[in-house]
Design an enzyme around this catalytic site. Sequence first.
Site, PDB file in Angstrom:
ATOM      1  N   HIS A 506       0.874  -1.173   0.000  1.00  0.00           N
ATOM      2  CA  HIS A 506       0.000   0.000   0.000  1.00  0.00           C
ATOM      3  C   HIS A 506       0.906   1.216   0.000  1.00  0.00           C
ATOM      4  O   HIS A 506       1.840   1.284   0.799  1.00  0.00           O
ATOM      5  CB  HIS A 506      -0.907  -0.010   1.239  1.00  0.00           C
ATOM      6  CG  HIS A 506      -1.995   1.016   1.167  1.00  0.00           C
ATOM      7  ND1 HIS A 506      -1.744   2.359   1.290  1.00  0.00           N
ATOM      8  CD2 HIS A 506      -3.320   0.896   0.951  1.00  0.00           C
ATOM      9  CE1 HIS A 506      -2.888   3.019   1.157  1.00  0.00           C
ATOM     10  NE2 HIS A 506      -3.860   2.151   0.951  1.00  0.00           N
ATOM     11  N   GLU A 519      -6.757   5.609   1.110  1.00  0.00           N
ATOM     12  CA  GLU A 519      -6.715   6.115  -0.254  1.00  0.00           C
ATOM     13  C   GLU A 519      -7.679   7.289  -0.406  1.00  0.00           C
ATOM     14  O   GLU A 519      -7.525   8.129  -1.283  1.00  0.00           O
ATOM     15  CB  GLU A 519      -7.170   4.985  -1.176  1.00  0.00           C
ATOM     16  CG  GLU A 519      -6.490   4.947  -2.489  1.00  0.00           C
ATOM     17  CD  GLU A 519      -6.180   3.501  -2.868  1.00  0.00           C
ATOM     18  OE1 GLU A 519      -7.117   2.702  -2.916  1.00  0.00           O
ATOM     19  OE2 GLU A 519      -5.004   3.200  -3.087  1.00  0.00           O
ATOM     20  N   ARG A 522      -6.210  10.719  -0.839  1.00  0.00           N
ATOM     21  CA  ARG A 522      -5.857  11.111  -2.214  1.00  0.00           C
ATOM     22  C   ARG A 522      -7.121  11.266  -3.061  1.00  0.00           C
ATOM     23  O   ARG A 522      -7.234  12.188  -3.861  1.00  0.00           O
ATOM     24  CB  ARG A 522      -4.914  10.065  -2.829  1.00  0.00           C
ATOM     25  CG  ARG A 522      -3.478  10.221  -2.358  1.00  0.00           C
ATOM     26  CD  ARG A 522      -2.619   9.047  -2.770  1.00  0.00           C
ATOM     27  NE  ARG A 522      -2.947   7.849  -1.986  1.00  0.00           N
ATOM     28  CZ  ARG A 522      -2.920   6.611  -2.437  1.00  0.00           C
ATOM     29  NH1 ARG A 522      -2.557   6.368  -3.678  1.00  0.00           N
ATOM     30  NH2 ARG A 522      -3.234   5.599  -1.653  1.00  0.00           N
ATOM     31  N   ARG A 543      -2.076   0.906  -6.765  1.00  0.00           N
ATOM     32  CA  ARG A 543      -1.193   0.886  -5.586  1.00  0.00           C
ATOM     33  C   ARG A 543       0.232   0.450  -5.911  1.00  0.00           C
ATOM     34  O   ARG A 543       1.183   0.993  -5.364  1.00  0.00           O
ATOM     35  CB  ARG A 543      -1.784  -0.069  -4.550  1.00  0.00           C
ATOM     36  CG  ARG A 543      -3.036   0.492  -3.975  1.00  0.00           C
ATOM     37  CD  ARG A 543      -3.732  -0.487  -3.099  1.00  0.00           C
ATOM     38  NE  ARG A 543      -4.815   0.204  -2.416  1.00  0.00           N
ATOM     39  CZ  ARG A 543      -5.670  -0.368  -1.608  1.00  0.00           C
ATOM     40  NH1 ARG A 543      -5.584  -1.655  -1.376  1.00  0.00           N
ATOM     41  NH2 ARG A 543      -6.614   0.322  -1.025  1.00  0.00           N
ATOM     42  N   HIS A 646       0.290  -4.886   2.531  1.00  0.00           N
ATOM     43  CA  HIS A 646      -1.113  -4.629   2.785  1.00  0.00           C
ATOM     44  C   HIS A 646      -1.987  -5.854   2.571  1.00  0.00           C
ATOM     45  O   HIS A 646      -2.515  -6.433   3.497  1.00  0.00           O
ATOM     46  CB  HIS A 646      -1.555  -3.483   1.893  1.00  0.00           C
ATOM     47  CG  HIS A 646      -2.958  -3.055   2.129  1.00  0.00           C
ATOM     48  ND1 HIS A 646      -3.470  -2.894   3.390  1.00  0.00           N
ATOM     49  CD2 HIS A 646      -3.953  -2.765   1.272  1.00  0.00           C
ATOM     50  CE1 HIS A 646      -4.727  -2.515   3.289  1.00  0.00           C
ATOM     51  NE2 HIS A 646      -5.053  -2.441   2.023  1.00  0.00           N
ATOM     52  N   HIS A 647      -2.096  -6.270   1.322  1.00  0.00           N
ATOM     53  CA  HIS A 647      -3.077  -7.306   0.988  1.00  0.00           C
ATOM     54  C   HIS A 647      -2.345  -8.442   0.276  1.00  0.00           C
ATOM     55  O   HIS A 647      -1.462  -8.199  -0.529  1.00  0.00           O
ATOM     56  CB  HIS A 647      -4.112  -6.692   0.039  1.00  0.00           C
ATOM     57  CG  HIS A 647      -5.300  -7.568  -0.217  1.00  0.00           C
ATOM     58  ND1 HIS A 647      -6.485  -7.423   0.474  1.00  0.00           N
ATOM     59  CD2 HIS A 647      -5.490  -8.586  -1.076  1.00  0.00           C
ATOM     60  CE1 HIS A 647      -7.356  -8.313   0.035  1.00  0.00           C
ATOM     61  NE2 HIS A 647      -6.773  -9.028  -0.901  1.00  0.00           N
ATOM     62  N   ARG A 686      -4.640  -5.487  -6.274  1.00  0.00           N
ATOM     63  CA  ARG A 686      -6.032  -5.216  -5.923  1.00  0.00           C
ATOM     64  C   ARG A 686      -6.308  -3.719  -5.978  1.00  0.00           C
ATOM     65  O   ARG A 686      -5.537  -2.920  -5.482  1.00  0.00           O
ATOM     66  CB  ARG A 686      -6.325  -5.727  -4.508  1.00  0.00           C
ATOM     67  CG  ARG A 686      -7.750  -5.497  -4.090  1.00  0.00           C
ATOM     68  CD  ARG A 686      -8.026  -6.137  -2.758  1.00  0.00           C
ATOM     69  NE  ARG A 686      -7.308  -5.500  -1.669  1.00  0.00           N
ATOM     70  CZ  ARG A 686      -7.646  -4.332  -1.115  1.00  0.00           C
ATOM     71  NH1 ARG A 686      -8.687  -3.657  -1.566  1.00  0.00           N
ATOM     72  NH2 ARG A 686      -6.943  -3.853  -0.112  1.00  0.00           N
TER      73      ARG A 686
END
Length: 712
Positions: A506, A519, A522, A543, A646-647, A686
Amino acid sequence: MKDAITKKEFWRGVIAAVAAFAILLGLEAIERGLPERTDAAAEAMSVSADIEGAYQPGTYTASANGFGGPVEVTLTVGENGGITKADIVGASETPDVGGAAIPDLSAQLLSAQSAEIDGVSGASLTTGAVKEAATAALAEASSLEVVSAPKAEGDNLFIPGTYTGSSKGFGGDVTVTVNVSEKAIDSVEINGDHETENIGSFAVEMLGDRIMSAQSPNIDALTGATVTSGAIIRALQQAFTEAGADLSKFPDAHEPEIDTADKPEETLETDIVIIGAGGAGMTAAIRATQAGKDVILLEKMPYVGGNTTKATGGMNAAETHYQKEQGIQDTIQQFIDDTIKGGHNLNDPDLVKVMAENSAAGIDWLDSIDAPLPKVSFSGGATNARIHSPEDGSGVGAYLVTAFRKKLDELKVNVMYDTKATELIDDHGTIVGVKAEGKTALYTINAKAVILTTGGFGSNEEMIVKYKPELKGTVKTGSPGATGDGIVMAEAVGAALVDIDQIQLHPTVEQNTSMLITEGVRGDGAILVNQSGKRFIDELLTRDVVSAAELAEEGSYAYLIFDQHLRDGLKATEKYVSIGITTQADTVEELAEKLGIDPATLAETVTNWNKYVADKKDPDFGRTTGMEADLSEAPYYAIKIAPGIHHTMGGVKIDTEAEVISTENKPIPGLFAAGEVTGGVHGGNRIGGTAVTDIVVFGTIASESAVEYCDK
Ligand code: ADP
């Protein structure tokens, strides 16, 4: 008469309790699967994942005797209350034993965020000295501030009355008010409104009962919420001290760990067992219960939510009634195209199609359970305004987890907390249940169907390194439960894995706190600048692209810049301000000065940006979204950020019915999966806002498929 006790005496009294708390912090760090403690890892981690601020900011030094002489430990506590630096000086230690261990011991202190470290074998005297000195330094760094107090008389524990103590938690002060009689705590009230919703807030909710039944401050912290727990315990100790209590008189009420081998075995029967109470698991549990099935929902943590709690943006959905009402043009096909483009064409197109087609129905379902997401805006990688979030701008994850919890309670779903699934029961290729370990028993849960919703492996350093070695030691943003258990259990019964090396960074993670900056900042108009005060990328690209651009900048970090107007419209920013990770100034130039950026350059960047917003055209980087408002309302804010793990996009292979697919490319009967534990939906990257779509849509599909399977 009041007996005055000096601060020093007081500290001696509480040092044992603080050390116990430090042990708890250490245990949590281990549970999180923190990386092997190398210098590099410690450098990169600085403050470990989701450590909430435990100590008073400042620098604290203490020393203890090592092998050859004194070893001095100096700990720096940052604004957020986490240990940001651990300097050890042990000039007299044997150079190639104790001396050589010092960098590793320093890394361990940073990693554990406590004095309770494993140490270095072969350097036990140096290790012991470091632990002792660090414990003393941390006692000083704790926030108790009682310098004088009366004492209860004779055998009495307290001077009867009402007393309040307070201590710094994660989001602000936590206060504990106790009503005490001579020998008992009659009531406890804990107030910690600023603690993280669905994490620290659980400690605020649950520790009162623990204190009452233990009649002692020597209780276990809530796993995963140790900082709030620590603040509560310290505030309680402060109140007790005010009430004349001698802290050494209270019983040790820490729950004893029972060895696995000593736990009795129990067998349970149900229709559907669901493993993991994050967003996907709770969605599946609610749906299956509503469909009339008997459900057991297993959760290894003492609370629900998982990584879902941390989702801050919203839920991507196309052709929703909210979009239509707000005149937003969007199509399911565009959602599919954006997801696959963002995922570098690695996504399973069938899964993406099903997710996009069912996304608007997911939004409708959330309406039906009192969890509407009416605010629609842009987020990275989306062509149209598609990310749906709560009306008041609060983080989507905590908001949904609260709603799901309420629904689970209403439906009286059997949620077994602190119960970790350890194995799927495989009867000749058909999954017929789960083995699990609770705090006091081992369970065999026989079920007609099993749904895996254990989330990803973003907090499991070993798995990260196994699948993507170059990410070793990178800051993590995941919840402590995201350790990939479901992937390991599914693999053991023959499940195929897809895209397992696809791990998302991220781009906006504050590195000292591991706090993920949504996010939405932004999306609502913030820009990113480098140390030279210049923009370097379209901030709303995907990302991976934004993360890579940051890593290519000098120092591999950037500043996220926003203004008061943005802060007013986005509740999530309040947290960033309250935990002290923002830099604030009345003018852009002043902000630049505080950041060590050339003021004229940053002023020019912001002026140019505001013109691009007015023109709806960004000639520098071609940004086209998140340009509804310029940055012109003082005060101005900056957060220093860099990428963080992050993911985990890869995971267990599923088909469009959420059936788990084997390495022989066939569904494994009885086994379904949804959410971050699965792979294929997000491909190689993602898009922000699609994790929530994934949990809601595939949580629903998994439950429908499991219900149908049960009825066969
Ligand atoms: P998702 O977004 O896919 O729902 P989350 O991370 O939100 O994933 O939730 C996953 C949940 O599963 C977490 O609450 C985590 O603690 C829980 N969990 C992970 N492994 C196990 C396990 N072995 N047994 C029980 N619960 C687990």
